[in-house]
Design an enzyme around this catalytic site. Sequence first.
Site, short mmCIF file in Angstrom:
data_model
loop_
_atom_site.label_atom_id
_atom_site.label_comp_id
_atom_site.label_asym_id
_atom_site.label_seq_id
_atom_site.Cartn_x
_atom_site.Cartn_y
_atom_site.Cartn_z
CB ILE A 115 -0.94 -0.02 1.23
CG1 ILE A 115 -1.93 -1.19 1.13
CG2 ILE A 115 -1.69 1.30 1.36
CD1 ILE A 115 -2.77 -1.42 2.38
CE LYS A 148 -2.75 -1.12 11.30
NZ LYS A 148 -1.79 -0.13 10.77
CE1 TYR A 150 -2.20 -4.80 11.35
CE2 TYR A 150 -4.52 -5.37 11.16
CZ TYR A 150 -3.40 -4.75 10.66
OH TYR A 150 -3.48 -4.06 9.47
CG ASN A 186 1.78 2.32 4.50
OD1 ASN A 186 0.68 1.81 4.30
ND2 ASN A 186 2.91 1.73 4.11
CB THR A 246 0.20 -6.09 0.23
OG1 THR A 246 -0.07 -6.39 1.60
CG2 THR A 246 -0.67 -4.93 -0.22
CG ASN A 265 12.62 -2.42 9.09
OD1 ASN A 265 13.63 -1.87 9.55
ND2 ASN A 265 12.10 -3.49 9.65
CB SER A 306 -6.80 2.55 10.80
OG SER A 306 -7.47 1.67 11.66
CB SER A 307 -6.74 -2.40 9.63
OG SER A 307 -7.36 -3.61 9.25
N1 LIG Z 1 -2.80 -5.47 3.21
C1 LIG Z 1 -3.97 -5.31 3.83
O1 LIG Z 1 -4.93 -6.08 3.59
C2 LIG Z 1 -4.18 -4.17 4.79
C3 LIG Z 1 -5.50 -3.87 5.17
C4 LIG Z 1 -5.72 -2.82 6.05
C5 LIG Z 1 -4.65 -2.09 6.54
N2 LIG Z 1 -3.37 -2.41 6.16
C6 LIG Z 1 -2.29 -1.58 6.72
O2 LIG Z 1 -1.61 -0.96 5.64
C7 LIG Z 1 -0.23 -0.75 5.97
C8 LIG Z 1 0.66 -1.33 4.88
O3 LIG Z 1 0.33 -2.69 4.71
P1 LIG Z 1 0.84 -3.52 3.42
O4 LIG Z 1 -0.17 -4.58 3.19
O5 LIG Z 1 1.22 -2.61 2.33
O6 LIG Z 1 2.16 -4.22 4.05
P2 LIG Z 1 3.44 -4.87 3.32
O7 LIG Z 1 3.16 -5.14 1.89
O8 LIG Z 1 3.87 -5.98 4.23
O9 LIG Z 1 4.53 -3.68 3.41
C9 LIG Z 1 5.00 -3.28 4.67
C10 LIG Z 1 5.91 -2.08 4.53
O10 LIG Z 1 6.28 -1.67 5.87
C11 LIG Z 1 7.69 -1.78 6.03
N3 LIG Z 1 7.97 -2.27 7.39
C12 LIG Z 1 7.80 -3.52 7.89
N4 LIG Z 1 8.21 -3.58 9.16
C13 LIG Z 1 8.64 -2.33 9.48
C14 LIG Z 1 9.21 -1.75 10.65
N5 LIG Z 1 9.46 -2.46 11.76
N6 LIG Z 1 9.55 -0.44 10.62
C15 LIG Z 1 9.33 0.31 9.50
N7 LIG Z 1 8.83 -0.18 8.36
C16 LIG Z 1 8.49 -1.50 8.36
C17 LIG Z 1 8.17 -2.76 4.96
O11 LIG Z 1 9.54 -2.50 4.66
P3 LIG Z 1 10.61 -3.73 4.39
O12 LIG Z 1 10.02 -4.59 3.34
O13 LIG Z 1 11.87 -3.05 3.96
O14 LIG Z 1 10.79 -4.44 5.70
C18 LIG Z 1 7.22 -2.38 3.81
O15 LIG Z 1 7.66 -1.19 3.17
C19 LIG Z 1 -0.04 -1.40 7.35
O16 LIG Z 1 -0.12 -0.41 8.36
C20 LIG Z 1 -1.22 -2.36 7.47
O17 LIG Z 1 -1.57 -2.56 8.82
C21 LIG Z 1 -3.11 -3.44 5.30
#
Ligand SMILES: NC(=O)c1ccc[n+]([C@@H]2O[C@H](COP(=O)([O-])OP(=O)(O)OC[C@H]3O[C@@H](n4cnc5c(N)ncnc54)[C@H](OP(=O)(O)O)[C@@H]3O)[C@@H](O)[C@H]2O)c1
Length: 229
Positions: free
Chosen positions: A21, A167, A163, A100, A198, A41, A149-150
């Site tokens: 995202i 949120k 989690y 994010n 993702t 990270n 958030s989520s």
């Molecule tokens: N995917 C969903 O269905 C969904 C739904 C609702 C909300 N969200 C929220 O959306 C946000 C992004 O989710 P996503 O699905 O895009 O996740 P993702 O694909 O797993 O990407 C996570 C990102 O956060 C970084 N990250 C991981 N651990 C970290 C840490 N300790 N400190 C700083 N950065 C860190 C990762 O960097 P590296 O790869 O370099 O470690 C990557 O850039 C999150 O807050 C999640 O809770 C996601």
Amino acid sequence: MMNTTDQQSKIVLVTGGSRGIGKSIALNAAKRGLGVILTYNSQPEQGQAVADEIKGNGGKAVALQLDSADTQSFSNFGKQILQVLGTEWGRENFDYLVNNAGIAQRTLIKDTTEELFDQLVNVNFKGVFFLTQKLLPLIADGGQIINISSGLARFAFPGVAVYGALKAATEGLTRYFAKEYADRKIRVNTVAPGAIDTEFGGGKGDEDHKQQLASAIALGIEIAGGIMI
Ligand SMILES: NC(=O)c1ccc[n+]([C@@H]2O[C@H](COP(=O)([O-])OP(=O)(O)OC[C@H]3O[C@@H](n4cnc5c(N)ncnc54)[C@H](OP(=O)(O)O)[C@@H]3O)[C@@H](O)[C@H]2O)c1
């Protein structure tokens, strides 16, 4: 955010902008003409690839390392931001912060260890609070903070208790930041995405999990171009 013309000289900082995202937010912000600072990270090459893609399309972007759990590093991160703002944009502040970066949980309450609990708190809540606190002096008056958030903050789903609760706590925090920084005209809001396909929490391929999620959403979930909608 405002329209494209207004955005030409604005700068956004997207945490976790190297994948998922956050990457999409970074690329779309750049398309609207914003300068982008994004963080990764553990995977520098992914962060750099997003910055390179933006630059390849004529935009301006810098990728920096950030571990949201490491609050002790935030002072130094703030200094890095200040330096990048000066060298890349000739500015001493930026306009938009998107909190994010986050990590997932898929563990039932009975199996949740204190270690996992602390990890989730540190990245998804404590890190958001102290990073925002540290960066607020660098956010321009009239700027904006968006906390990701989520949907799981709003309905219960097995395996994501900590989690989801964190949120929900972040949504509460959002209102408090908005209240305390209203005098600087800084807007603070939450965006709560539904399920997005993702690499979050280990990523794709868990059809049972997707079906469970779909069953909690009135219209279910369709997979469209890798995005679960
Ligand atoms: N995917 C969903 O269905 C969904 C739904 C609702 C909300 N969200 C929220 O959306 C946000 C992004 O989710 P996503 O699905 O895009 O996740 P993702 O694909 O797993 O990407 C996570 C990102 O956060 C970084 N990250 C991981 N651990 C970290 C840490 N300790 N400190 C700083 N950065 C860190 C990762 O960097 P590296 O790869 O370099 O470690 C990557 O850039 C999150 O807050 C999640 O809770 C996601």
